[in-house]
Design a protein around this motif. Structure first.
Motif, PDB file in Angstrom:
ATOM      1  N   PRO A  41       0.692  -1.180  -0.062  1.00 43.49           N
ATOM      2  CA  PRO A  41       0.158   0.073   0.019  1.00 43.49           C
ATOM      3  C   PRO A  41       0.834   1.245   0.000  1.00 43.49           C
ATOM      4  CG  PRO A  41      -0.937  -1.523   1.641  1.00 43.49           C
ATOM      5  CD  PRO A  41       0.246  -2.238   1.181  1.00 43.49           C
ATOM      6  N   THR A  42       0.644   2.228  -0.646  1.00 45.15           N
ATOM      7  CA  THR A  42       1.143   3.579  -0.835  1.00 45.15           C
ATOM      8  C   THR A  42       1.227   4.014   0.502  1.00 45.15           C
ATOM      9  OG1 THR A  42       0.531   3.785  -3.002  1.00 45.15           O
ATOM     10  CG2 THR A  42       1.224   5.827  -1.745  1.00 45.15           C
ATOM     11  N   GLN A  43       2.437   4.696   0.893  1.00 37.85           N
ATOM     12  CA  GLN A  43       2.392   5.038   2.530  1.00 37.85           C
ATOM     13  C   GLN A  43       2.351   6.519   2.246  1.00 37.85           C
ATOM     14  OE1 GLN A  43       3.048   3.216   5.319  1.00 37.85           O
ATOM     15  NE2 GLN A  43       2.429   1.584   3.659  1.00 37.85           N
ATOM     16  N   ILE A  44       1.379   7.156   2.829  1.00 40.64           N
ATOM     17  CA  ILE A  44       0.995   8.532   2.645  1.00 40.64           C
ATOM     18  C   ILE A  44       1.634   9.198   3.961  1.00 40.64           C
ATOM     19  CG2 ILE A  44      -0.732  10.314   2.686  1.00 40.64           C
ATOM     20  CD1 ILE A  44      -0.692   8.765   0.084  1.00 40.64           C
ATOM     21  N   GLU A  45       2.263  10.303   3.699  1.00 41.45           N
ATOM     22  CA  GLU A  45       2.920  11.054   4.873  1.00 41.45           C
ATOM     23  C   GLU A  45       1.925  12.016   5.679  1.00 41.45           C
ATOM     24  OE1 GLU A  45       6.900  12.302   4.361  1.00 41.45           O
ATOM     25  OE2 GLU A  45       7.658  10.491   3.857  1.00 41.45           O
ATOM     26  N   GLY A  46       1.694  12.018   6.730  1.00 41.79           N
ATOM     27  CA  GLY A  46       0.775  13.207   7.132  1.00 41.79           C
ATOM     28  C   GLY A  46      -0.596  12.997   6.752  1.00 41.79           C
ATOM     29  N   ASP A  47      -1.588  13.898   7.171  1.00 39.46           N
ATOM     30  CA  ASP A  47      -2.954  13.682   6.795  1.00 39.46           C
ATOM     31  C   ASP A  47      -3.266  13.787   5.390  1.00 39.46           C
ATOM     32  OD1 ASP A  47      -3.370  13.854   9.405  1.00 39.46           O
ATOM     33  OD2 ASP A  47      -3.393  16.029   9.786  1.00 39.46           O
ATOM     34  N   PRO A  48      -4.270  13.264   4.838  1.00 39.71           N
ATOM     35  CA  PRO A  48      -4.587  13.564   3.439  1.00 39.71           C
ATOM     36  C   PRO A  48      -4.804  14.761   2.941  1.00 39.71           C
ATOM     37  CG  PRO A  48      -5.606  11.446   4.670  1.00 39.71           C
ATOM     38  CD  PRO A  48      -5.106  12.430   5.674  1.00 39.71           C
ATOM     39  N   ARG A  49      -4.116  15.220   1.992  1.00 42.95           N
ATOM     40  CA  ARG A  49      -4.423  16.415   1.267  1.00 42.95           C
ATOM     41  C   ARG A  49      -4.690  15.997  -0.031  1.00 42.95           C
ATOM     42  NH1 ARG A  49      -0.206  20.249   1.037  1.00 42.95           N
ATOM     43  NH2 ARG A  49      -1.498  21.966   0.962  1.00 42.95           N
ATOM     44  N   GLY A 103       2.223  19.947 -10.211  1.00 40.36           N
ATOM     45  CA  GLY A 103       1.987  21.211  -9.346  1.00 40.36           C
ATOM     46  C   GLY A 103       1.395  21.000  -8.137  1.00 40.36           C
ATOM     47  N   PHE A 104       0.262  20.004  -8.122  1.00 37.75           N
ATOM     48  CA  PHE A 104      -0.357  19.491  -6.931  1.00 37.75           C
ATOM     49  C   PHE A 104       0.708  18.760  -6.086  1.00 37.75           C
ATOM     50  CE2 PHE A 104      -4.588  19.339  -9.291  1.00 37.75           C
ATOM     51  CZ  PHE A 104      -5.066  20.532  -8.860  1.00 37.75           C
ATOM     52  N   ALA A 105       1.582  17.741  -6.588  1.00 33.43           N
ATOM     53  CA  ALA A 105       2.514  16.951  -5.879  1.00 33.43           C
ATOM     54  C   ALA A 105       3.200  17.679  -5.298  1.00 33.43           C
ATOM     55  CB  ALA A 105       3.062  15.983  -6.828  1.00 33.43           C
ATOM     56  N   GLU A 106       4.125  18.659  -6.106  1.00 33.22           N
ATOM     57  CA  GLU A 106       5.114  19.610  -5.437  1.00 33.22           C
ATOM     58  C   GLU A 106       4.284  20.370  -4.416  1.00 33.22           C
ATOM     59  OE1 GLU A 106       8.135  19.715  -6.015  1.00 33.22           O
ATOM     60  OE2 GLU A 106       8.127  17.997  -7.408  1.00 33.22           O
ATOM     61  N   ASP A 107       3.275  20.717  -4.315  1.00 32.49           N
ATOM     62  CA  ASP A 107       2.518  21.700  -3.321  1.00 32.49           C
ATOM     63  C   ASP A 107       2.019  20.692  -2.212  1.00 32.49           C
ATOM     64  OD1 ASP A 107       2.949  23.875  -4.704  1.00 32.49           O
ATOM     65  OD2 ASP A 107       0.937  24.049  -5.633  1.00 32.49           O
ATOM     66  N   GLY A 108       2.374  19.559  -2.040  1.00 28.69           N
ATOM     67  CA  GLY A 108       2.071  18.695  -0.945  1.00 28.69           C
ATOM     68  C   GLY A 108       0.935  17.832  -0.571  1.00 28.69           C
ATOM     69  N   PHE A 109       0.248  17.906  -2.114  1.00 25.82           N
ATOM     70  CA  PHE A 109      -1.058  17.168  -2.150  1.00 25.82           C
ATOM     71  C   PHE A 109      -0.762  15.631  -2.055  1.00 25.82           C
ATOM     72  CE2 PHE A 109      -2.387  21.315  -2.670  1.00 25.82           C
ATOM     73  CZ  PHE A 109      -3.587  21.365  -1.928  1.00 25.82           C
ATOM     74  N   ASN A 110      -1.241  14.794  -1.312  1.00 23.22           N
ATOM     75  CA  ASN A 110      -0.609  13.417  -1.512  1.00 23.22           C
ATOM     76  C   ASN A 110      -1.716  12.492  -1.791  1.00 23.22           C
ATOM     77  OD1 ASN A 110      -2.410  13.449   0.805  1.00 23.22           O
ATOM     78  ND2 ASN A 110      -0.603  13.322   2.448  1.00 23.22           N
ATOM     79  N   THR A 111      -2.866  12.991  -2.224  1.00 24.80           N
ATOM     80  CA  THR A 111      -3.772  12.233  -2.896  1.00 24.80           C
ATOM     81  C   THR A 111      -4.386  12.866  -4.029  1.00 24.80           C
ATOM     82  OG1 THR A 111      -4.591  11.648  -0.609  1.00 24.80           O
ATOM     83  CG2 THR A 111      -6.237  11.089  -2.268  1.00 24.80           C
ATOM     84  N   ILE A 112      -4.165  12.513  -5.231  1.00 28.19           N
ATOM     85  CA  ILE A 112      -4.556  13.159  -6.413  1.00 28.19           C
ATOM     86  C   ILE A 112      -5.550  12.321  -7.298  1.00 28.19           C
ATOM     87  CG2 ILE A 112      -3.551  14.306  -8.385  1.00 28.19           C
ATOM     88  CD1 ILE A 112      -1.078  14.572  -6.979  1.00 28.19           C
ATOM     89  N   ILE A 113      -6.554  13.188  -7.760  1.00 32.22           N
ATOM     90  CA  ILE A 113      -7.574  12.175  -8.381  1.00 32.22           C
ATOM     91  C   ILE A 113      -7.953  13.235  -9.791  1.00 32.22           C
ATOM     92  CG2 ILE A 113     -10.106  11.446  -8.286  1.00 32.22           C
ATOM     93  CD1 ILE A 113     -10.156  11.852  -5.471  1.00 32.22           C
ATOM     94  N   PRO A 131       6.132   8.522  -5.613  1.00 25.14           N
ATOM     95  CA  PRO A 131       5.746   6.938  -5.151  1.00 25.14           C
ATOM     96  C   PRO A 131       4.956   7.179  -3.606  1.00 25.14           C
ATOM     97  CG  PRO A 131       7.943   7.260  -4.833  1.00 25.14           C
ATOM     98  CD  PRO A 131       7.740   8.209  -5.644  1.00 25.14           C
ATOM     99  N   ASP A 132       4.988   8.201  -3.043  1.00 20.70           N
ATOM    100  CA  ASP A 132       4.488   8.452  -1.749  1.00 20.70           C
ATOM    101  C   ASP A 132       3.009   9.196  -1.952  1.00 20.70           C
ATOM    102  OD1 ASP A 132       6.354   7.219  -0.559  1.00 20.70           O
ATOM    103  OD2 ASP A 132       7.782   9.073  -0.271  1.00 20.70           O
ATOM    104  N   VAL A 133       2.823   9.482  -3.239  1.00 21.33           N
ATOM    105  CA  VAL A 133       1.364  10.079  -3.457  1.00 21.33           C
ATOM    106  C   VAL A 133       0.515   8.951  -4.167  1.00 21.33           C
ATOM    107  CG1 VAL A 133       0.199  11.908  -4.944  1.00 21.33           C
ATOM    108  CG2 VAL A 133       2.543  12.152  -4.032  1.00 21.33           C
ATOM    109  N   ALA A 134      -0.780   8.891  -3.599  1.00 21.11           N
ATOM    110  CA  ALA A 134      -1.863   8.002  -4.233  1.00 21.11           C
ATOM    111  C   ALA A 134      -2.498   8.625  -5.122  1.00 21.11           C
ATOM    112  CB  ALA A 134      -2.578   7.655  -2.970  1.00 21.11           C
ATOM    113  N   PHE A 135      -2.718   8.265  -6.209  1.00 21.37           N
ATOM    114  CA  PHE A 135      -3.322   8.664  -7.411  1.00 21.37           C
ATOM    115  C   PHE A 135      -4.675   7.817  -7.906  1.00 21.37           C
ATOM    116  CE2 PHE A 135       1.017  10.317  -8.171  1.00 21.37           C
ATOM    117  CZ  PHE A 135       0.790  11.598  -8.579  1.00 21.37           C
ATOM    118  N   ALA A 136      -5.647   8.493  -8.350  1.00 26.48           N
ATOM    119  CA  ALA A 136      -6.649   7.659  -8.848  1.00 26.48           C
ATOM    120  C   ALA A 136      -7.169   8.610 -10.014  1.00 26.48           C
ATOM    121  CB  ALA A 136      -7.796   7.774  -7.936  1.00 26.48           C
ATOM    122  N   ILE A 137      -7.678   7.668 -10.996  1.00 23.92           N
ATOM    123  CA  ILE A 137      -8.335   8.161 -12.287  1.00 23.92           C
ATOM    124  C   ILE A 137      -9.710   7.621 -12.488  1.00 23.92           C
ATOM    125  CG2 ILE A 137      -7.692   8.699 -14.771  1.00 23.92           C
ATOM    126  CD1 ILE A 137      -4.932   7.241 -14.474  1.00 23.92           C
TER     127      ILE A 137
END
Length: 357
Positions: A41-49, A103-113, A131-137
């Motif tokens: 499972p992808t390891q997300i650091e901190g709270d989901p953003r 841009g989202f990933a660089e700004d610290g968003f760790n959950t990108i849809i 690899p520490d960001v969870a993506f969905a499409i």
């Protein structure tokens, strides 16, 4: 951990028809080409953003994008997640989508849809770098044979839900002529057409369905109300009294055409009777519900729970991932009873709904 099948042929050839893409183990003829890949499972650091990257039309399309936002809003209300939004523009290239995601990933968003299949290539390019960001499409697919363990592809059995509204249209048509308007002529939207035609013909073998597409390949077909109106005008002029659209924001033009013609229409993705203008509401007899909100909320929930979803998930009639609406009271009790019977038969496997016209 998750064990995912790595394919070369299966993923490449399935294109956008997600529910046909199963795993190699689903194919009784040949499983030798499958190579298992173990994914932690992808390891997300901190709270989901959470960052939501909309398709063309953005929030306010009263359809696909708005449904995704509804799922995000539910997660915000329940979990208090921080979020950001971005919108695709007409005719933008892959570089623009990649830049938005990076841009989202660089700004610290760790959950990108990514909302829409158009993000499949860009997510495939960006996800390995984060690899520490969870993506969905939503409606996404993996365009190559390299498994992305931090990407979830969220698809739907659009053909099943479309079967039900096709049956509804045939049962309530006064002319026996129906119409279908697709935003873009690709395999994904053809699933809507295929299900709609199959359902209509199941309910009335003598029904005729005429189909048209706003664009052959350009995604702007989902954000062109004038094009939607022109397409529907032609169908109503040809004798159709009910037109079903799978055209995103272009659907508002279909509803306008129905108002002018004094005929009926069927919405898509969300219950469009609830968001349509006052003049349009009386024309919308039902909508094919595609629970993009459920998929979006569910993915965010999986991140909150520490087990971000990955690989393919298909939402079907059996889990209420697709369905039909009854707002406005336009469907007769007899029609609803027939639709519920068809629904039960599809879930039981007694009816197989085609995925291509």
């Amino acid at each position: 951990m998750r064990r995912l099948a790595k394919y070369s042929v299966a993923v490449a050839t399935c294109g956008l028809v997600l529910s046909a893409c199963g795993t190699a183990a689903d194919d009784d003829e040949d499983t030798s080409a499958a190579e298992e890949v173990t994914c932690e499972p992808t390891q997300i650091e901190g709270d989901p953003r959470v960052a939501l990257a909309y398709d063309v039309g953005g929030r306010g399309d009263q359809s696909f994008n708005d449904s995704a936002y509804a799922g995000l809003d539910q997660a915000v209300q329940e979990f208090g997640v921080e979020f950001a939004e971005g919108e695709a523009s007409d005719n933008e290239d892959e570089a623009a989508r990649e830049e938005r995601l990076r841009g989202f990933a660089e700004d610290g968003f760790n959950t990108i849809i990514g909302v829409g299949f158009a993000y499949s290539e860009s997510v495939n390019a960006v996800a390995p770098d984060y690899p520490d960001v969870a993506f969905a499409i939503i409606d996404g697919f993996d365009p190559d044979e390299d498994v992305n363990c931090n990407v979830a592809y969220l698809g739907f059995a659009e053909n099943e839900g479309s079967f039900l509204v096709g049956a509804a249209a045939a049962l309530q048509s006064e002319t026996g002529q129906l119409g279908f308007v697709g935003g873009v002529n690709n395999a994904l939207i053809q699933k809507f057409e295929a299900g709609f035609v199959a359902g209509a013909e199941a309910a009335d073998p003598d029904v005729t369905v005429e189909s048209t597409y706003i664009e052959q390949s350009d995604p702007k077909g989902f954000g062109d109300p004038a094009g939607g109106k022109a397409a529907a005008d032609g169908l109503y002029a040809s004798g159709a009294d009910i037109v079903f659209h799978a055209a995103g924001g272009s659907g508002s033009g279909v509803f306008d055409a129905a108002v002018e013609a004094g005929q009926k229409a069927i919405g898509v993705d969300s219950d469009q009777f609830l968001t349509a203008g006052d003049a349009q509401k009386p024309t919308i007899i039902t909508s094919m519900l595609k629970r993009v909100d459920t998929a979006t909320y569910g993915f965010i929930s999986s991140v909150v729970e520490g087990e971000p979803a990955s690989s393919y998930t298909v939402f079907t009639l059996a889990d209420d991932g697709v369905g039909y609406s009854t707002s406005g009271g336009f469907l007769t009790p007899e029609t609803i009873a027939a639709l519920e019977d068809y629904k039960a038969q599809i879930i039981a496997g007694d009816i197989t709904v085609p995925e291509a016209p």
